[in-house]
Design a protein around this motif. Structure first.
Motif, PDB file in Angstrom:
ATOM      1  N   LEU A 100       0.718  -1.230  -0.019  1.00 27.43           N
ATOM      2  CA  LEU A 100      -0.012   0.107  -0.089  1.00 27.43           C
ATOM      3  C   LEU A 100       0.953   1.267  -0.081  1.00 27.43           C
ATOM      4  O   LEU A 100       0.666   2.144  -0.727  1.00 27.43           O
ATOM      5  N   PHE A 101       1.886   1.239   1.075  1.00 30.94           N
ATOM      6  CA  PHE A 101       2.631   2.418   1.214  1.00 30.94           C
ATOM      7  C   PHE A 101       3.690   2.609  -0.228  1.00 30.94           C
ATOM      8  O   PHE A 101       4.160   3.683  -0.663  1.00 30.94           O
ATOM      9  N   LEU A 102       4.226   1.584  -0.831  1.00 24.58           N
ATOM     10  CA  LEU A 102       4.731   1.461  -1.999  1.00 24.58           C
ATOM     11  C   LEU A 102       4.045   2.120  -3.227  1.00 24.58           C
ATOM     12  O   LEU A 102       4.590   2.941  -4.026  1.00 24.58           O
ATOM     13  N   ASP A 103       2.710   1.672  -3.369  1.00 24.68           N
ATOM     14  CA  ASP A 103       2.156   2.290  -4.351  1.00 24.68           C
ATOM     15  C   ASP A 103       1.735   3.627  -4.089  1.00 24.68           C
ATOM     16  O   ASP A 103       1.795   4.519  -5.061  1.00 24.68           O
ATOM     17  N   GLU A 104       1.700   4.117  -2.914  1.00 22.46           N
ATOM     18  CA  GLU A 104       1.457   5.566  -2.537  1.00 22.46           C
ATOM     19  C   GLU A 104       2.487   6.575  -2.936  1.00 22.46           C
ATOM     20  O   GLU A 104       2.535   7.486  -3.770  1.00 22.46           O
ATOM     21  N   LEU A 105       3.660   5.581  -2.507  1.00 21.07           N
ATOM     22  CA  LEU A 105       5.178   6.655  -2.880  1.00 21.07           C
ATOM     23  C   LEU A 105       5.080   6.669  -4.504  1.00 21.07           C
ATOM     24  O   LEU A 105       5.444   7.741  -4.919  1.00 21.07           O
ATOM     25  N   ASP A 106       4.828   5.692  -5.240  1.00 22.70           N
ATOM     26  CA  ASP A 106       5.035   5.865  -6.736  1.00 22.70           C
ATOM     27  C   ASP A 106       3.955   6.734  -7.229  1.00 22.70           C
ATOM     28  O   ASP A 106       4.297   7.383  -8.271  1.00 22.70           O
ATOM     29  N   ASN A 107       2.829   6.843  -6.853  1.00 23.35           N
ATOM     30  CA  ASN A 107       1.773   7.729  -7.208  1.00 23.35           C
ATOM     31  C   ASN A 107       2.262   8.979  -7.025  1.00 23.35           C
ATOM     32  O   ASN A 107       2.135   9.941  -7.792  1.00 23.35           O
ATOM     33  N   LEU A 108       2.975   9.292  -5.657  1.00 19.91           N
ATOM     34  CA  LEU A 108       3.342  10.700  -5.681  1.00 19.91           C
ATOM     35  C   LEU A 108       4.499  11.244  -6.408  1.00 19.91           C
ATOM     36  O   LEU A 108       4.578  12.319  -6.957  1.00 19.91           O
ATOM     37  N   LEU A 109       5.506  10.403  -6.679  1.00 22.65           N
ATOM     38  CA  LEU A 109       6.556  10.670  -7.548  1.00 22.65           C
ATOM     39  C   LEU A 109       6.065  10.836  -8.841  1.00 22.65           C
ATOM     40  O   LEU A 109       6.557  11.878  -9.607  1.00 22.65           O
ATOM     41  N   THR A 110       5.003  10.059  -9.168  1.00 26.72           N
ATOM     42  CA  THR A 110       4.523  10.453 -10.801  1.00 26.72           C
ATOM     43  C   THR A 110       3.789  11.724 -10.696  1.00 26.72           C
ATOM     44  O   THR A 110       3.908  12.440 -11.559  1.00 26.72           O
ATOM     45  N   HIS A 111       3.004  11.865  -9.768  1.00 30.67           N
ATOM     46  CA  HIS A 111       2.154  13.221  -9.633  1.00 30.67           C
ATOM     47  C   HIS A 111       3.235  14.338  -9.753  1.00 30.67           C
ATOM     48  O   HIS A 111       2.830  15.369 -10.397  1.00 30.67           O
ATOM     49  N   LEU A 112       4.112  14.430  -9.000  1.00 33.86           N
ATOM     50  CA  LEU A 112       5.017  15.501  -8.790  1.00 33.86           C
ATOM     51  C   LEU A 112       5.938  15.783  -9.880  1.00 33.86           C
ATOM     52  O   LEU A 112       6.749  16.677 -10.052  1.00 33.86           O
ATOM     53  N   GLY A 113       6.003  14.817 -10.831  1.00 29.46           N
ATOM     54  CA  GLY A 113       6.855  14.789 -12.035  1.00 29.46           C
ATOM     55  C   GLY A 113       8.244  14.573 -11.737  1.00 29.46           C
ATOM     56  O   GLY A 113       9.194  15.285 -12.281  1.00 29.46           O
ATOM     57  N   VAL A 114       8.606  13.694 -10.731  1.00 32.54           N
ATOM     58  CA  VAL A 114      10.150  13.686 -10.247  1.00 32.54           C
ATOM     59  C   VAL A 114      10.695  12.062 -10.494  1.00 32.54           C
ATOM     60  O   VAL A 114      11.578  12.058  -9.997  1.00 32.54           O
ATOM     61  N   LYS A 115       9.848  11.331 -10.783  1.00 30.27           N
ATOM     62  CA  LYS A 115      10.050   9.883 -10.904  1.00 30.27           C
ATOM     63  C   LYS A 115      11.292   9.525 -11.791  1.00 30.27           C
ATOM     64  O   LYS A 115      11.892   8.590 -11.671  1.00 30.27           O
ATOM     65  N   ASP A 116      11.938  10.586 -12.593  1.00 29.33           N
ATOM     66  CA  ASP A 116      12.888  10.354 -13.508  1.00 29.33           C
ATOM     67  C   ASP A 116      14.372  10.463 -12.675  1.00 29.33           C
ATOM     68  O   ASP A 116      15.343  10.173 -13.472  1.00 29.33           O
ATOM     69  N   SER A 117      14.283  11.360 -11.733  1.00 29.27           N
ATOM     70  CA  SER A 117      15.438  11.531 -11.132  1.00 29.27           C
ATOM     71  C   SER A 117      15.231  12.226  -9.730  1.00 29.27           C
ATOM     72  O   SER A 117      14.799  13.205  -9.650  1.00 29.27           O
ATOM     73  N   TYR A 118      15.557  11.305  -8.631  1.00 25.43           N
ATOM     74  CA  TYR A 118      15.139  11.815  -7.195  1.00 25.43           C
ATOM     75  C   TYR A 118      16.261  11.022  -6.228  1.00 25.43           C
ATOM     76  O   TYR A 118      16.615   9.995  -6.624  1.00 25.43           O
ATOM     77  N   ASP A 119      16.320  11.558  -5.079  1.00 20.63           N
ATOM     78  CA  ASP A 119      16.688  10.705  -4.029  1.00 20.63           C
ATOM     79  C   ASP A 119      15.928  10.278  -2.942  1.00 20.63           C
ATOM     80  O   ASP A 119      14.815  11.103  -2.732  1.00 20.63           O
ATOM     81  N   ILE A 120      16.249   9.629  -2.134  1.00 25.54           N
ATOM     82  CA  ILE A 120      15.228   9.243  -1.078  1.00 25.54           C
ATOM     83  C   ILE A 120      16.048   9.346   0.264  1.00 25.54           C
ATOM     84  O   ILE A 120      17.106   8.713   0.297  1.00 25.54           O
TER      85      ILE A 120
END
Length: 311
Positions: A100-120
């Protein structure tokens, strides 16, 4: 906590579709800094712990925004803080899952447009979530910080029980009694737990307000913490007691920084498997800190994390 007035602050909500929730859900987030500025570095996505607290105690990471122009993204995981609460799901271990929380993180990264380059940067439970995310080798994740993060909850419970023996005998007796009697919601038990936290979770007195705010959220809505974890850091009754990264840590191929404190709940024994199995890893222990290193040794913490992220 208050942020420098010069920083750009953006808050918003991301729709998060969860069929089993039975109602619309949302993830609340805050961005400190400017994701679109030409001179900004890769954004840092900070994952809070608990599970069950909120983002507030990670806003201190905006020190990195000030010094290195690293945009900071914090958010409240579902069930917590300003995001959708689902108290009707108390005890539903089939709903409150890591996925559930992995899906939420993926959803947030996609929405904010940062999934192509980010740190955690993940703290405690947030590091557990971050390590699993990293083991799936998402293309855009470039650096990972695991702060006070256990690699295996069996090791964590063993470590907590060892730390517990350092408490005064009368406090240990209170903990034992209420855990045996099933009365861990009593005020006496909570005060005894507080004595443990004062040694191994945050050694600052008074406890910083952003950390206290997180504990306040667990009291307001204990659904996620009680269901996934249990009554305390060392009395684990939820499904997290079986959580482990032992088989998957080697799949984390990006540069990784491990952090823990000398007095940390996350003792060396629970962090060591990450160091042993992640190929590109560095480990730093802070001599005067427990579980909240970023408050207890703030200046050195920001120096170590900042240098890792920009070099």
């Amino acid at each position: 906590m208050s942020l420098p007035a010069s920083l750009k602050i953006t808050e918003g909500e991301v729709p998060f579709s969860v069929a089993a929730a039975g109602k619309p859900c949302k993830t609340w987030y805050k961005i400190v800094g400017d994701l679109s500025a030409a001179d900004s570095r890769r954004p840092l996505v900070a994952l809070h712990g608990g599970p069950g607290v909120n983002h507030a105690y990670l806003l201190i990471l905006s020190d990195l925004t000030v010094k290195h122009n690293i945009p900071l993204i914090v958010y409240d995981q579902i069930g917590n803080g300003n995001s959708t609460h689902l108290p009707e799901k108390m005890g539903d271990v089939g709903f409150w899952t890591e996925q559930l929380f992995l899906d939420e993180l993926d959803n947030l990264l996609t929405h904010l447009g940062v999934k192509d380059s980010y740190d955690i940067l993940g703290h405690s439970w947030g590091g557990m979530l971050g390590s699993r995310h990293a083991s799936l080798q998402p293309a855009g994740l470039e650096r990972l910080v695991l702060a006070s993060t256990p690699a295996d909850m069996g090791l964590w419970v063993k470590s907590q029980n060892e730390l517990r023996t350092q408490l005064p005998d009368d406090i240990q007796a209170v903990l034992d009694k209420h855990e045996h009697d099933g009365t861990t919601d009593s005020e006496e038990y909570q005060q005894a737990v507080g004595a443990f936290y004062a040694r191994f979770l945050c050694r600052l007195d008074p406890i910083p307000e952003p950390i206290a705010e997180g504990f306040g959220w667990i009291k307001k809505d204990p659904t996620v913490y009680l269901t996934m974890n249990g009554p305390s850091e060392f009395h684990i009754t939820g499904p997290l007691k079986n959580w482990t990264m032992m088989a998957d840590a080697s799949k984390i191929t990006i540069p990784t920084l491990l952090l823990n404190g000398r007095y940390d709940e996350a003792q060396h024994s629970v962090v060591a498997p990450f160091f042993e199995h992640i190929p590109r890893v560095r480990w730093v222990t802070f001599a005067e800190a427990s579980h909240m290193i970023h408050f207890e040794e703030r200046e050195r913490y920001m120096e170590v994390v900042g240098n890792f992220l920009i070099n």
